[in-house]
Design a protein around this motif. Structure first.
Motif, mmCIF file in Angstrom:
data_model
loop_
_atom_site.group_PDB
_atom_site.id
_atom_site.type_symbol
_atom_site.label_atom_id
_atom_site.label_comp_id
_atom_site.label_asym_id
_atom_site.label_seq_id
_atom_site.Cartn_x
_atom_site.Cartn_y
_atom_site.Cartn_z
ATOM 1 N N MET A 126 22.777 -27.475 4.084
ATOM 2 C CA MET A 126 21.565 -27.090 4.815
ATOM 3 C C MET A 126 20.706 -26.127 3.987
ATOM 4 S SD MET A 126 23.063 -26.789 8.703
ATOM 5 C CE MET A 126 21.473 -26.612 9.544
ATOM 6 N N ARG A 127 21.349 -25.301 3.168
ATOM 7 C CA ARG A 127 20.586 -24.381 2.300
ATOM 8 C C ARG A 127 19.794 -25.164 1.256
ATOM 9 N NH1 ARG A 127 25.477 -21.056 2.667
ATOM 10 N NH2 ARG A 127 24.941 -19.330 4.042
ATOM 11 N N SER B 176 11.095 -24.108 17.649
ATOM 12 C CA SER B 176 11.529 -24.459 16.292
ATOM 13 C C SER B 176 10.468 -24.168 15.232
ATOM 14 C CB SER B 176 11.875 -25.942 16.206
ATOM 15 O OG SER B 176 12.871 -26.255 17.128
ATOM 16 N N GLU B 180 10.809 -21.371 12.314
ATOM 17 C CA GLU B 180 10.808 -21.731 10.888
ATOM 18 C C GLU B 180 9.808 -20.879 10.115
ATOM 19 O OE1 GLU B 180 12.138 -24.556 9.036
ATOM 20 O OE2 GLU B 180 13.604 -24.522 10.654
ATOM 21 N N MET B 183 10.990 -17.336 9.707
ATOM 22 C CA MET B 183 12.068 -17.230 8.719
ATOM 23 C C MET B 183 11.547 -17.373 7.298
ATOM 24 S SD MET B 183 14.676 -16.247 10.088
ATOM 25 C CE MET B 183 15.528 -16.208 8.508
ATOM 26 N N GLU B 203 22.224 -19.585 15.091
ATOM 27 C CA GLU B 203 21.637 -20.885 14.782
ATOM 28 C C GLU B 203 21.815 -21.240 13.320
ATOM 29 O OE1 GLU B 203 17.718 -22.002 16.814
ATOM 30 O OE2 GLU B 203 17.725 -19.819 16.778
ATOM 31 N N ALA B 204 22.378 -22.409 13.048
ATOM 32 C CA ALA B 204 22.640 -22.819 11.667
ATOM 33 C C ALA B 204 21.348 -23.003 10.875
ATOM 34 C CB ALA B 204 23.455 -24.107 11.653
ATOM 35 N N ARG B 205 20.307 -23.535 11.530
ATOM 36 C CA ARG B 205 19.070 -23.750 10.780
ATOM 37 C C ARG B 205 18.445 -22.435 10.334
ATOM 38 N NH1 ARG B 205 15.004 -25.776 13.343
ATOM 39 N NH2 ARG B 205 16.117 -25.425 15.295
ATOM 40 N N ALA B 207 20.412 -19.665 9.768
ATOM 41 C CA ALA B 207 21.362 -19.173 8.765
ATOM 42 C C ALA B 207 21.164 -19.870 7.422
ATOM 43 C CB ALA B 207 22.795 -19.372 9.253
ATOM 44 N N ALA B 208 20.566 -21.061 7.448
ATOM 45 C CA ALA B 208 20.348 -21.802 6.203
ATOM 46 C C ALA B 208 19.343 -21.102 5.293
ATOM 47 C CB ALA B 208 19.884 -23.226 6.511
ATOM 48 N N TYR B 209 18.655 -20.089 5.792
ATOM 49 C CA TYR B 209 17.762 -19.290 4.947
ATOM 50 C C TYR B 209 18.522 -18.181 4.209
ATOM 51 C CZ TYR B 209 13.599 -21.528 6.804
ATOM 52 O OH TYR B 209 12.633 -22.450 7.114
ATOM 53 N N SER B 210 19.820 -18.043 4.482
ATOM 54 C CA SER B 210 20.602 -16.971 3.862
ATOM 55 C C SER B 210 21.222 -17.434 2.545
ATOM 56 C CB SER B 210 21.719 -16.541 4.812
ATOM 57 O OG SER B 210 22.658 -17.598 4.945
ATOM 58 N N ASP B 211 21.759 -16.483 1.787
ATOM 59 C CA ASP B 211 22.501 -16.816 0.566
ATOM 60 C C ASP B 211 23.956 -17.117 0.886
ATOM 61 O OD1 ASP B 211 20.287 -16.261 -1.143
ATOM 62 O OD2 ASP B 211 20.653 -14.134 -0.797
ATOM 63 N N ARG B 212 24.493 -16.456 1.913
ATOM 64 C CA ARG B 212 25.879 -16.691 2.316
ATOM 65 C C ARG B 212 26.029 -16.215 3.756
ATOM 66 N NH1 ARG B 212 29.024 -11.855 1.983
ATOM 67 N NH2 ARG B 212 27.839 -10.193 0.989
ATOM 68 N N GLU B 213 27.174 -16.568 4.382
ATOM 69 C CA GLU B 213 27.350 -16.167 5.770
ATOM 70 C C GLU B 213 28.705 -15.517 5.976
ATOM 71 O OE1 GLU B 213 27.882 -19.220 4.772
ATOM 72 O OE2 GLU B 213 29.490 -20.152 5.939
ATOM 73 N N VAL B 215 31.394 -14.746 9.384
ATOM 74 C CA VAL B 215 31.591 -15.128 10.780
ATOM 75 C C VAL B 215 32.298 -13.982 11.494
ATOM 76 C CG1 VAL B 215 32.632 -16.791 12.355
ATOM 77 C CG2 VAL B 215 31.735 -17.557 10.150
#
Ligand SMILES: Nc1ncnc2c1ncn2[C@@H]1O[C@H](COP(=O)(O)OP(=O)(O)O)[C@@H](O)[C@H]1O
Ligand SMILES: [Mg+2]
Lengths: 174, 228
Positions: A126-127, B176, B180, B183, B203-205, B207-213, B215
Motif C-alpha cells: 500500500m505504501r 475519503s 487523502e 494526509m 485506517e490502513a490507507r 497508515a500507508a503514508y507512514s514509513d513504518r508502523e 501495533v
C-alpha cells in the motif's frame, strides 16, 4: 490454499487416520469444496516422501484410509514456517487467510501475530501504491485507489477476525 | 545527540486508569523526520501512548527520552515549553478556537511563544498557503468545511517548526477524498521541514503514508519493522 499444510496442521494436535483427516478438513475448511479421497492419499504420500509425516499404525482391513499418520518434527517446522510467512497481497486470499487463522488457533499459536504480520505485508504494498499515486496522473491515481481499497478491505476483514479471535478460539477447539 | 539515533524514545510505559491498564509496558521510538503509524484496535492504548510521549499525560512508570532529556525529570514549565516549541498537535476535531479567525488560530502558537501579531500572522499565512487554505484566513472555524478545518489545523500544528508532530486520527472525521488530501499535505509539509510524525490511525490507507508502523494491543507495542 495449500492442502498439504492444512492437513499437516490438522495432524499437529495428534495422529489421525486418512478418513479422519478428510472429515476434519471438510468440517473446518471444505464448506463448499469437500476433499476427494484421492486428494488426501496423493497429498499424504507426498508428505510421507518428504519426511513431514510418518505412518503411525495401520488398522485391520488394509486400504490407504486405514493408515494412521503422525506429524514429524520437520512437519511441525514446516507448518510454523507457513503460518509465519505472510501471503503475497493479491485478490481472493480469503480462504488461505481463514485457514491460517483457524490452524493457528488449533495449534495454539498466536493468531494476532499472524494478522499483524499480514497487515505489515499489505502495508508494504500500500505504501508503494500511495507513493505512485502522489506522482502519477489522474489515471494512475484511480488505478492505485482501486488496488488500495481492495487491500484495505482484506485488512478490515483481518481486523474483524482479530476482534473475533476469542469467540473463534472457543468454536474451533470445541 | 547521535543524529542517527532516536529523537524520541519511550521504555516500559505503564498507565492505569482505575482498573484499566491503558499502557502495560509500552515501548516506542522515532527518528528525526520519520513518519510512524501507531495502529491497533479501539481502546488498545494508542491515544494514551501519544499523550504520554507528548508530555500531556504522566505515565505511572517508565521513561521517555526526548533528545537526551528525560521528560519525567522536567518540571511543568519545562514540559509545557517543550510542547509549545518542539511539538505540534493535530486531533480528530475540536482543536480550533471558534471565536478566532482561521489565520488567528494558525498564528496562536506563535503568539503564545511571544511573537508580535503582524509577524505571527505573516508566518501563519505562509503556512496556510502551503496547505492551500490561505483564502480562508478571515473566516471563523464554524464557517469552513471539515476538510478545510483540518488543513487549517495542519498549518497551525507546523507553524512553530516543531521537531515532532503528534497526529491522533487526523482524518477520522473526514470522507475519503478530504482525508487523502489532508494526509498528502500533512506528510509533504512535515517532510519538507524534516519533522517526525507520530500518526495514530486505525485506517490502513492512512497508515500507508507512514514509513513504518507499530501495533498497540492491550497497552503493549509491537514494532513491525523488527518483527520478521
Ligand atoms: N482519562 C481516562 N480515564 C479513564 N479511562 C481512560 C482514560 N483515557 C483512556 N482510558 C481507558 O484506557 C484505555 C485505552 O484508551 P485509549 O488510549 O484512548 O485507546 P485508543 O486510543 O487506542 O482507542 C481504554 O480502555 C480507555 O477507556
Ligand atoms: Mg484514541
Amino acid at each position: 490454499m495449500s492442502i498439504g499444510h492444512t492437513l499437516l496442521g490438522l495432524l499437529e494436535s495428534g495422529p489421525r487416520h486418512g478418513y479422519d483427516l478428510k472429515r476434519a478438513f471438510d468440517e473446518k475448511f471444505g464448506h463448499d469444496r469437500p476433499l476427494h479421497y484421492g486428494q488426501v492419499y496423493s497429498t499424504m504420500s507426498r508428505l510421507l516422501k518428504n519426511g513431514l509425516v510418518e505412518v503411525d499404525g495401520i488398522e485391520a482391513g488394509g486400504g490407504p484410509e486405514r493408515k494412521r499418520y503422525a506429524i514429524t518434527e520437520a512437519g511441525v517446522t514446516d507448518v510454523a514456517r507457513w503460518l509465519a510467512t505472510p501471503e503475497k497481497p493479491e485478490p481472493y486470499l480469503q480462504s488461505t487467510l481463514f485457514t491460517k487463522v483457524v490452524l493457528a488457533l488449533l495449534t495454539g499459536r498466536s493468531a494476532a501475530e499472524l494478522l499483524d504480520t499480514q497487515r505489515s505485508e499489505h502495508l508494504r504494498m500500500m505504501r508503494v501504491l500511495t507513493e505512485r499515486k502522489r506522482h502519477g496522473d489522474l489515471a494512475d491515481q484511480l488505478i492505485c485507489d482501486h488496488a488500495l481499497f481492495h487491500l484495505e478491505a482484506d485488512l478490515r476483514w483481518l481486523e474483524l477476525a482479530a476482534a473475533r479471535l476469542d469467540t473463534l478460539a472457543r468454536e474451533v477447539t470445541a | 545527540m547521535n543524529p542517527a539515533g532516536p529523537l524520541l524514545a519511550a521504555r516500559g510505559l505503564h498507565k492505569t486508569y482505575g482498573h484499566t491498564k491503558a499502557l502495560d509496558g509500552a515501548e516506542f521510538s522515532i527518528r528525526p523526520g520519520e513518519v510512524v503509524a501507531v495502529m491497533g484496535p479501539s481502546g488498545s492504548g494508542k491515544s494514551t501512548l501519544l499523550h504520554c510521549l507528548a508530555g500531556i499525560v504522566t505515565p505511572d512508570a517508565g521513561s521517555i527520552d526526548y533528545q537526551g532529556r528525560e521528560l519525567s525529570a522536567m518540571n511543568d514549565a519545562e514540559r509545557s515549553a517543550l510542547r509549545r516549541g518542539e511539538f505540534g498537535f493535530i486531533f480528530q476535531f475540536g482543536q480550533l478556537v471558534p471565536e478566532l479567525t482561521c489565520v488567528e488560530n494558525v498564528a496562536l502558537p506563535l503568539r503564545l511563544n511571544g511573537a508580535r501579531r503582524r509577524d505571527a500572522e505573516r508566518t501563519a499565512l505562509e503556512w496556510m498557503e502551503r496547505v492551500e487554505v490561505d483564502d480562508l484566513a478571515s473566516k471563523r472555524p464554524g464557517e469552513v468545511s471539515g476538510g478545510q478545518g483540518q488543513r487549517v489545523a495542519v498549518a497551525r500544528s507546523l507553524v512553530t517548526g516543531p521537531r515532532v508532530l503528534f497526529a491522533d486520527e487526523p482524518t477520522g472525521a473526514l470522507d475519503s477524498l478530504n482525508g487523502e488530501r489532508v494526509m498528502q499535505l500533512l506528510t509533504d509539509a512535515a517532510r519538507s521541514t524534516d519533522a517526525a510524525v507520530v500518526l495514530v490511525t486505525h485506517e490502513a490507507r492512512v497508515a500507508a503514508y507512514s514509513d513504518r508502523e507499530i501495533v498497540v494491543r492491550d497497552g503493549r507495542c509491537r514494532d513491525m519493522e523488527h518483527a520478521l
